[in-house]
Design an enzyme around this catalytic site. Structure first.
Site, mmCIF file in Angstrom:
data_model
loop_
_atom_site.group_PDB
_atom_site.id
_atom_site.type_symbol
_atom_site.label_atom_id
_atom_site.label_comp_id
_atom_site.label_asym_id
_atom_site.label_seq_id
_atom_site.Cartn_x
_atom_site.Cartn_y
_atom_site.Cartn_z
ATOM 1 N N GLU B 74 28.361 46.493 43.472
ATOM 2 C CA GLU B 74 28.078 45.110 43.877
ATOM 3 C C GLU B 74 28.501 44.854 45.318
ATOM 4 O O GLU B 74 27.879 44.058 46.031
ATOM 5 C CB GLU B 74 28.775 44.114 42.952
ATOM 6 C CG GLU B 74 28.161 44.006 41.558
ATOM 7 C CD GLU B 74 28.715 45.013 40.574
ATOM 8 O OE1 GLU B 74 29.523 45.887 40.974
ATOM 9 O OE2 GLU B 74 28.342 44.950 39.382
ATOM 10 N N PHE B 136 34.348 37.803 26.640
ATOM 11 C CA PHE B 136 34.140 39.114 27.237
ATOM 12 C C PHE B 136 33.446 38.965 28.601
ATOM 13 O O PHE B 136 32.429 38.297 28.710
ATOM 14 C CB PHE B 136 33.288 39.988 26.312
ATOM 15 C CG PHE B 136 32.975 41.339 26.910
ATOM 16 C CD1 PHE B 136 34.006 42.238 27.170
ATOM 17 C CD2 PHE B 136 31.673 41.703 27.235
ATOM 18 C CE1 PHE B 136 33.736 43.478 27.746
ATOM 19 C CE2 PHE B 136 31.408 42.936 27.801
ATOM 20 C CZ PHE B 136 32.435 43.824 28.060
ATOM 21 N N GLN B 137 34.033 39.561 29.600
ATOM 22 C CA GLN B 137 33.524 39.520 30.978
ATOM 23 C C GLN B 137 33.382 38.113 31.528
ATOM 24 O O GLN B 137 32.487 37.828 32.318
ATOM 25 C CB GLN B 137 32.203 40.294 31.098
ATOM 26 C CG GLN B 137 32.413 41.778 30.819
ATOM 27 C CD GLN B 137 31.265 42.647 31.250
ATOM 28 O OE1 GLN B 137 30.098 42.242 31.209
ATOM 29 N NE2 GLN B 137 31.569 43.859 31.666
ATOM 30 N N LYS B 186 24.603 32.557 30.718
ATOM 31 C CA LYS B 186 23.525 33.337 30.120
ATOM 32 C C LYS B 186 22.497 32.454 29.405
ATOM 33 O O LYS B 186 21.292 32.682 29.509
ATOM 34 C CB LYS B 186 24.126 34.349 29.133
ATOM 35 C CG LYS B 186 23.137 35.409 28.696
ATOM 36 C CD LYS B 186 23.831 36.578 28.016
ATOM 37 C CE LYS B 186 22.828 37.634 27.594
ATOM 38 N NZ LYS B 186 23.493 38.803 26.983
ATOM 39 N N MET B 494 42.575 53.120 63.902
ATOM 40 C CA MET B 494 43.110 51.876 64.449
ATOM 41 C C MET B 494 44.544 51.657 63.990
ATOM 42 O O MET B 494 45.382 51.156 64.749
ATOM 43 C CB MET B 494 42.227 50.695 64.038
ATOM 44 C CG MET B 494 42.572 49.402 64.735
ATOM 45 S SD MET B 494 42.585 49.550 66.535
ATOM 46 C CE MET B 494 40.951 48.959 66.945
HETATM 47 C C1 LIG Z 1 39.134 46.827 53.412
HETATM 48 C C2 LIG Z 1 40.096 47.063 54.530
HETATM 49 N N1 LIG Z 1 41.270 47.680 54.298
HETATM 50 C C3 LIG Z 1 42.125 47.908 55.301
HETATM 51 C C4 LIG Z 1 41.836 47.527 56.583
HETATM 52 C C5 LIG Z 1 42.834 47.764 57.710
HETATM 53 N N2 LIG Z 1 42.264 48.686 58.721
HETATM 54 C C6 LIG Z 1 41.694 48.270 59.853
HETATM 55 S S1 LIG Z 1 41.096 49.493 60.790
HETATM 56 C C7 LIG Z 1 41.623 50.659 59.702
HETATM 57 C C8 LIG Z 1 41.399 52.107 59.954
HETATM 58 C C9 LIG Z 1 39.982 52.496 59.817
HETATM 59 O O1 LIG Z 1 39.908 53.895 59.853
HETATM 60 P P1 LIG Z 1 38.523 54.594 60.036
HETATM 61 O O2 LIG Z 1 37.524 54.012 59.101
HETATM 62 O O3 LIG Z 1 38.696 56.063 59.980
HETATM 63 O O4 LIG Z 1 38.088 54.129 61.487
HETATM 64 P P2 LIG Z 1 38.766 54.510 62.893
HETATM 65 O O5 LIG Z 1 39.741 53.413 63.222
HETATM 66 O O6 LIG Z 1 39.440 55.822 62.731
HETATM 67 O O7 LIG Z 1 37.637 54.537 63.857
HETATM 68 C C10 LIG Z 1 42.256 50.052 58.613
HETATM 69 C C11 LIG Z 1 42.858 50.777 57.486
HETATM 70 C C12 LIG Z 1 40.606 46.862 56.781
HETATM 71 N N3 LIG Z 1 40.228 46.413 57.979
HETATM 72 N N4 LIG Z 1 39.753 46.673 55.750
#
Ligand SMILES: Cc1ncc(C[n+]2csc(CCOP(=O)(O)OP(=O)(O)O)c2C)c(N)n1
Ligand SMILES: [Mg+2]
Lengths: 167, 583
Positions: B74, B136-137, B186, B494
């Site tokens: 989803e 349920f659900q 539903k 990041m």
């Molecule tokens: C759903 C979610 N969980 C955690 C984060 C925190 N977060 C921001 S950037 C990042 C790292 C992303 O790593 P990657 O996808 O390898 O991209 P890169 O920064 O290495 O280009 C995280 C964990 C987020 N933005 N979204």
């Protein structure tokens, strides 16, 4: 900026969940709710909510703008105290001996409140008025020992002809 | 202004079909839903079935006009609907079952809400008689999503459905846009009612301001004439209002430099000499210093987000703030605003364009041009290692800035914003406000479904790619020709960057060891997979990828320790920039 009390009148669609929408908005944006009352309004299908909040002019302006973003909110008016009648009701139960009853009746009379229930060791007082008056009544009854207290919160309406037009 | 229903153009919806669909037949709630969606011009719905929506899926079964794409999660469905909406400006639609189906949409709803994306989100619910019994659900999805929707409906009767759907589309697509949820029990989808759509939608408590207060705009025009160092900060609102041409004329006439926020990118051509790049935490030197030194800052459809302003107290300290926005609540929310202009941005700018003249900005423009030249974005390129910034530049050079690029969230996202030269609105699709990892790839699927002939490139990190990779399946079976790029640096880049710079190189849980072989992963789904680890391979496989007439995943193995620069750390003002690695 100085924190003051503001009374906000909100006309809303009488829809399920509308109270949750309004209260949720206050909670998630960190606005304070001192009291909230809801009931029917002059128009069928619409309810009037009166919220008393604390903040400053800027916060109240934001509150109003954010409230208008809710689809079920029809009208928001900040009610300034001099153009508004605002009232709340309190039921105050005191535990007393029979010989103290007269004293209570005395207090009640000066406040134009009323005794609505008398038990063997209790009395229940109903007071209607502005928040200050209700506060004062409670203060006066405290020495007798308040065993139950229920306040409605403020409801309010603007004076005179200028009652908020509903679109 | 009285709001009239907008009828969106659509490929399937011709006059004959419209007339057929409008018949006041007695039909089930499910059929009412499908007819209503077709009449709204919906071309494709992204969804996933389950118990509570089985009547609806049953009605789809023999409906020759209704198009539904079965995603594999989803979350994929709603991000796809979001990508469709952002790339077209039309309302995106998704559907899920009650309970877990509905809760799986929550991240996507919040993502769309933060970035004002018009979505109509349809969920099933348990029978009205079972609501409130922990059936349920059962999940109270209208309650759960109350803070993250523009509006929501729990429909109690089949006869209410058609008008609710009309209202939902109207609310989602007007004023400040946003997601609207319709929860359909539903029995409501099973019960019959006469189909009777309203001739027009009129919602008493909903009248978004369209036409601006002319006096306010006149004040803005005056302020521009007096200003010596004005700057335009253009955001997402420019794109949502289709006001890019009006903005271009406004900037050209007045000769005011323009900086575009992450979500405003593409709202002003990046090859324009007045463009300064993106401001804020990873903004350009020119953009940040222009803001800090300007005497008039004109925010246009930008909400002064904290990633733009950083320390708000020290933001644009010398400037009078003017703010054009369709949402009055944004004005004054974070910054004291002297000149508020509430209204549809296109209308505001078109009115202003009749009044404005060239401002007295020659010296100022020259100054910001010098900043642009003296402090361009830069990175230390290498012949040994493939640099992520190089990969983005290469993608830019080989596509002339003409592709639709979706990104995930992380370093790669910032590098796309910095190194891809966007010249068209709706060509950068990225989760700005919520910063949702897992968004980029399914959003690309949605954008590609909207226009199969457009080059759609999805640029992801190796972390985020794994959050919605399952949608490779639908690319394969429907031959959805998205170019899926994985910038593989082996880490949550990041997060690594913050831990390096702010947390004294204490690297905590950022290693993505154990990631799949992305090429094999693609191929397991029947999607071509390619890999490059140096410049020569990169050029080679990228060329190959562009020639492939179908979905393809390209993994670029890049160096791990690159940081996004410039960077402004928390609490600092935006001119206190770290320009690069300390030597
Ligand atoms: C759903 C979610 N969980 C955690 C984060 C925190 N977060 C921001 S950037 C990042 C790292 C992303 O790593 P990657 O996808 O390898 O991209 P890169 O920064 O290495 O280009 C995280 C964990 C987020 N933005 N979204
Ligand atoms: Mg990574």
């Amino acid at each position: 900026m100085k924190q003051e009390k503001y009374t906000i009148s909100i006309l809303v669609n009488n829809q399920p969940g509308v109270l949750q929408r309004v209260a949720g908005l206050f909670a998630r944006r960190g606005y304070n709710i001192e009291s909230i009352t809801v009931g029917s309004s002059e128009e069928q299908g619409l309810s009037r909510m009166i919220i008393v909040t604390t903040g400053d002019d800027k916060i109240v302006e934001q509150i109003s703008k954010q409230l208008y973003k809710l689809i079920d909110v029809i009208k928001v008016v900040e009610l300034s105290s001099n153009s508004t009648v605002s009232r709340e009701l309190a039921l105050i139960k005191v535990g007393i001996e029979v010989e103290q009853r007269q004293q209570i009746f005395g207090i009640v009379e000066t406040f134009r409140a009323s005794v609505v229930d008398v038990g063997s060791k209790t009395m229940m007082v109903q007071v209607v008025g502005g928040t200050d008056k209700v506060d004062a009544m409670i203060e006066l009854l405290k020495p007798f020992g308040i065993t139950g207290l229920s306040r409605t919160g403020v409801t309010a309406l603007r004076r005179g002809l200028s009652q908020q037009k509903t679109n | 202004m009285q709001a009239q229903m907008k009828n969106q153009p659509s490929s399937v919806l011709n006059d004959e079909l419209r007339e057929q669909l409008m018949q006041p037949d007695e039909i089930t709630g499910s059929e009412i839903l499908l007819r209503s969606l077709l009449l709204q011009g919906v071309e494709c719905v992204f969804g996933y079935p389950g118990g509570a929506v089985l009547y609806i899926y049953d009605a789809m079964h023999d409906n020759p006009h209704f198009k539904h794409l079965l995603t594999r999660h989803e979350q994929g469905a709603i991000h796809a609907a979001d990508g469709y909406a952002r790339s077209t400006g039309k309302v995106g639609v998704c559907i899920a079952t009650s309970g877990p189906g509905a809760t799986n949409l929550v991240t996507g709803i919040a993502t769309a809400n933060m970035d004002s994306v018009p979505l109509v989100v349809i969920t099933g619910n348990v029978f009205t008689t079972a609501i409130g019994t922990d059936a349920f659900q059962e999940a109270d999805i209208t309650g759960i999503t109350l803070p993250i929707t523009k509006h929501s409906y729990l429909v109690k009767k089949a006869e209410d459905l058609s008008s609710v759907i009309q209202e939902a589309f109207h609310i989602a697509s007007t004023g400040r846009k946003g997601p609207v949820l319709i929860d359909i029990p539903k029995d409501v989808s099973a019960n019959k009612a006469i189909f009777n759509p309203l001739p027009s939608v009129n919602i008493r408590g909903y009248h978004p301001t369209v036409m601006p207060n002319k006096l306010q705009v006149n004040r803005l025009v005056e302020a521009i004439q007096q200003a010596e160092r004005p700057v335009i900060l253009a955001g997402n609102g420019v794109i949502h209002a289709d006001a890019d041409q009006a903005l271009l004329q406004f900037a050209n006439t007045t000769n005011i430099p323009v900086t575009t926020t992450l979500l405003g990118i593409g709202g002003f051509p990046s090859n324009h000499e007045l463009w300064l790049g993106m401001p804020g935490m990873h903004g350009t030197y020119a953009a940040n210093h222009a803001i800090q030194n300007c005497d008039l800052l004109i925010g246009i459809g930008a909400r002064f987000d904290d990633r733009v302003t950083m320390n708000t107290k020290g933001f644009a300290p010398k400037a009078t703030i003017a703010h054009i926005d369709v949402d009055p609540a944004e004005i004054g929310k974070t910054l004291e605003t002297a000149i508020p202009c509430v209204g549809d941005i296109k209308h505001v700018l078109e009115y202003a364009n009749k009044k404005v003249e060239r401002a007295n900005t020659d010296a100022w423009v020259q100054k910001v041009q010098t900043w642009k030249k003296e402090y361009p974005l830069s990175f230390a390129d290498s012949e040994e290692e493939l640099k992520p910034q190089y990969v983005i530049s290469m993608i830019n050079d080989t596509t002339d800035g003409e592709a639709i690029i979706t990104t995930d969230v992380g370093q790669h996202q910032m590098w796309v914003a910095q190194y891809y030269q966007f010249n068209h609105p709706r060509s950068l699709i990225t989760s700005g406000g919520l910063g949702t990892m897992g968004f980029g790839f399914p959003a690309a699927v949605g954008a590609q479904m909207a226009d199969r002939n457009r080059l759609v490139i999805s640029i992801n990190g190796d972390g985020g790619m794994q959050m919605c990779a399952q949608e490779l399946a639908i690319c394969a079976i429907h031959n959805i020709p998205v170019k899926v790029v994985v910038i593989n640096n082996g880490v949550l880049g990041m997060v690594r960057q913050w831990q390096e710079i702010i947390y004294d190189e204490r690297y905590s849980h950022i290693n993505l060891e154990g990631s799949p072989d992305f090429v094999k992963l693609a191929e397991a789904y029947g999607v071509r997979g390619l890999r490059a680890s140096n410049k020569a391979e990169a050029a080679e496989v990228w060329k190959q990828a562009l020639d492939i007439n179908g979905p393809v995943l390209i993994e670029f193995c890049v160096s791990q320790s690159e940081n996004v620069y410039p960077m402004v750390t928390q609490g600092k003002t935006i001119d206190q920039m770290i320009m690069g690695d300390e030597q």
